[in-house]
Design an enzyme around this catalytic site. Structure first.
Site: not given
Ligand code: MTE
Ligand code: MOS
Length: 769
Positions: A222, A226, A304, A706
């Site tokens: 999730f 990362e 983002r 996502e």
């Protein structure tokens, strides 16, 4: 088609890092971490940790032969703290023992003397003090300042958006195994094998090729694995390197909650201007992101946020500002949506405030301003499809929005203690890593002489069904049975320099690379087939359902026979291929470009019932129209939509991540941090897919991981509508999560205020008598 690993999951046979057979002489690591959010280390006493039997060693920053600094974007984070600590849970030392329990016990005996310094936990305060990571960014479209004059209504507001815990089932972990000749293999629960490889090599002062990172699957990532998984892999590797023995590091759930970063909380200001008709002319937003103590991925997450600040709407005049603010919380990181959800929440809040002021429904404003083909985003890219509007009108018709509206109004007119509300939530999410260079992937395909196939890509299976999708793509491309396809572990010696498995693009990138590799092998096989069949044109050869066709006609050659013959005629049955998304790019000096290969859009309607005496609510239904493309596996994709939705609903409502002003995590276990369960989820989840072919996705498919999370944002506005039905005069905050506790406090704010005053007065009275 079922997931290819479902059989292992339901039988408990799926292998994770610590399910693999134990190597001989394995040792276990435990982490000693800071208990203060900010402080100077005055003394560190490791002696007591080493006393008892069964403890092999303790390592600190001094034991790092190469670089102690790491971080994929800005290497500002020490693997082990040196003179100062910047968050509660920051690793200071690693203790290694014969068992995990012994190591953990020994870690508790380490004594650290710290001079505690005042901690920053609020992003705005950090901003004022100049604690900013990277540069603040601003996206501009049109002319906001002069547009205000044309607006009939301008409203302003503030949003306080909570963070979110990843709560992957499998906590952070790694197993490092030293091998001959100063090399090492590391099994890491990471979304980013290459980052682990790089960081470990740099830490040990080794070339990258000395470190092999291997990942079979994750028990969920999730986004939480990362960047952050690298730290734990590195610490295991450091110990293994010095001791020359295998070392495993597994965080307990409580340590994982305490020591890892989460979704970024945001504090944002908005100003929005509309015409009488509800057309949005101007929108200004300022995002203060709570980044935590080190950069991690915060600047990318912020980027983002800027990209998605106008969500699914076209607004001609926009100014978007964002800053990553350094605080003394664990470094916040990627979490499904990657800054997009926060941006969309603010946009929806602004629209809601406008609707409330104009006395119209939210969806009237929303519908009036939806993006259409050709509209320009503040970042310069044009909208290429009309799928926002299509999903909106399909949702409106299929689920009969007018009926929902009337039903809710009727209910509210005839009920006092309970109220209903609904929220429509359109989404538009850009697909591609916003850092253009990351949009690359490789695949390695082998065909064995029995006709079985091995596929390795740079993508990590983390529950999202990547392996199943890649297997489906390979099976379709060769047109052979899925049982012939094996998806291999993700491994840095087989695939080099891969980007993280993130940004929902893993099937797009790795699926396309797989298709290119398979294409190479098929071309060679066709030449072999033409020769064997004695025909001139290899282009007229095709494979269908494990049979070899010539000019559309079946021959007596099969897949297995062809492969065997190819091998005998010394044909290469392996291929490696590389794919890079074409046509994307972004110029940060102008903040304009074409960063996304395409957008994923959709519309959800969320319905709730609120108990106005208790503050509790039920989510009655969620109805979605989602722009899925030609799915490679619709069952997997449906799972992604439902799972993302659950995570979004939880984020907005019950997942209450709390730190105190000393930077200590208060919601530090599963009794104080609640996530959605089967009872929380609505009985009715309706999902309808738009299935237009996506020209850049493998077999016309689209990314799915996502975007569905953001449908969950609708629940906030549904509950708010029910609250307003009960208390029409009250101003409610745009603060998430909207827990039942918060609902109750907001519904009875006046009463609570009165009570507080009375109590204070009686205390003063008591004190003075
Ligand atoms: N689904 C499951 N079951 N487990 C996960 O960890 N991660 C999500 C999403 N869906 C995740 C998941 C996140 S944050 C991303 S970016 C995508 O999957 C990544 O995988 P993809 O690129 O293959 O969609
Ligand atoms: Mo997902 S947040 O991009 O790992």
């Amino acid at each position: 088609m079922k997931r290819i690993d479902a059989i292992y999951h339901v039988r408990g046979k799926a292998e994770y890092v610590d399910d693999m057979p134990l190597p001989a002489e394995m040792l276990y690591a435990a982490v000693f971490a800071s208990t203060v959010a900010r402080g100077k280390i005055l003394a560190l006493n490791l002696k007591d940790a080493l006393v008892p039997d069964g403890i092999a060693a303790v390592f600190t920053a001094e034991d790092i032969p190469g670089s102690n600094q790491w971080g994929s974007i800005i290497p500002d984070w020490p693997l082990l703290a040196t003179d100062e600590v910047y968050y509660v849970g920051q690793p200071v030392a690693v203790v290694v023992g014969k068992t995990q329990a012994l190591a953990q016990k020994a870690a508790k005996r380490i004594a650290m003397q710290v001079e505690e310094l005042p901690a920053l936990v609020e992003p705005r305060e950090a901003f004022v003090r100049g604690q900013i990571i990277g540069e603040p960014r601003t996206f501009v479209l049109g002319d906001v300042d002069s547009a205000w004059e044309q607006c009939d209504l301008i409203v302003e507001g503030t949003c306080e958006i909570g963070g979110q815990e990843h709560l992957y089932l499998e906590t952070q972990r790694a197993r490092a195994i030293p091998l001959e000749g100063k090399t090492m293999r590391v099994y890491s629960a990471t979304q980013n094998p290459y980052a682990a490889q790089r960081t470990i090599a740099q830490m040990l002062g080794l070339p990258y090729h000395a470190i092999e990172v291997d990942v079979k699957r994750l028990g969920g990532g999730f986004g939480g694995k990362e960047e952050q998984a690298t730290l734990w892999a590195s610490l295991a590797a450091l110990a293994a390197w010095h001791l020359q023995k295998p070392v495993e590091l597994v965080l307990s759930r409580l340590d994982d909650l305490k020591m890892t970063g989460k979704r970024h909380p945001y504090s944002s200001d908005f100003k929005i201007g509309v015409t009488k008709e509800g057309k949005i002319l101007s929108y200004e937003v300022k995002h203060y992101q709570n980044a935590g103590a080190y950069a991690d991925l915060s600047t990318a997450v912020l980027e983002r946020t800027l990209f998605h600040s106008t969500n699914a709407y076209f607004i001609p005049n926009v100014r978007i500002f964002g800053a990553s603010c350094r605080t003394n919380l664990p470094p916040n990181t990627a979490l499904r949506g990657f800054g997009g959800p926060q941006a969309m929440f603010v946009m929806e809040s602004a629209i809601t405030k406008v609707a409330e002021k104009l006395g119209v429904s939210r969806e009237e404003i929303q519908r009036n301003n939806l993006l259409q083909t050709g509209d320009v985003f503040p970042y310069g890219q044009q909208m290429q499809t009309n799928s926002v509007r299509r999903t909106w009108s399909e949702a409106e018709q299929t689920y009969n929005l007018a009926e929902i509206r009337n039903r809710v109004a009727d209910y509210n007119a005839s009920h006092f203690e309970t109220k209903k509300g609904y929220g429509v939530m359109p989404i538009c999410f850009g697909i591609s890593f916003t850092a253009t260079f990351l949009n690359q992937a490789s695949a390695l395909v082998h065909v064995y002489t029995d006709g079985s196939v091995s596929v390795t890509t740079g993508g990590v299976e983390m529950g999202q069904g990547l392996s199943t999708k890649i297997a489906a793509i390979a099976s379709k491309a060769f047109d052979i049975g899925i049982h012939r396809i094996k998806i291999e572990t993700t491994n840095t010696t087989r695939i080099a320099n891969m980007p993280p498995t993130a940004a929902s693009v893993t099937t797009d990138l790795n699926g396309n690379a797989t298709l290119l590799a398979i294409g190479q092998i098929l071309d060679r096989l066709k030449v072999v087939a033409a020769k064997e069949l004695g025909v001139a044109d290899p282009d007229k050869i095709a494979l269908a359902d494990e049979k070899v066709l010539y000019a559309g006609q079946e021959t007596d050659w099969t897949w297995a026979r062809l492969v065997e013959a190819a091998s005998v005629s010394r044909t290469n049955l392996s291929a490696h291929a590389f794919y890079a998304t074409p046509g994307i790019g972004f110029d940060r000096s102008r903040e304009k470009g074409h960063p996304f290969a395409y957008h994923v859009c959709g519309t959800a309607i969320v319905e709730v019932t609120l108990d106005c005496l208790r503050g509790t609510y039920e989510i009655d239904a969620v109805k979605i129209v989602h722009d899925l493309g030609r799915s490679v596996n619709e069952l997997v994709d449906r799972g992604q939509v439902e799972g993302g939705l659950a995570q979004g609903l939880g984020w907005m409502t019950i997942e209450d991540l709390r730190f105190n002003d000393r930077g200590q995590l208060l919601s530090n276990n599963l009794a104080t941090y609640k996530i959605p369960d089967i009872y929380f989820m609505p009985d009715a989840i309706a999902i309808k897919f738009l299935t237009d072919e996506n020209p850049v996705g493998p077999y016309g498919s689209k990314a799915v991981g996502e975007p569905p999370l953001m449908y969950g944002i609708g629940v906030f506005f549904a509950i708010r509508q029910a609250m307003r039905a009960f208390q029409p005069q009250q101003e409610f905050a745009f603060a998430s999560p909207l827990t039942p506790e918060r609902v109750l406090c907001e519904l009875y704010a006046e009463e609570l205020q009165e009570m507080a005053e009375k109590t204070a007065a009686s205390h003063t009275l008591q004190a003075s008598t």
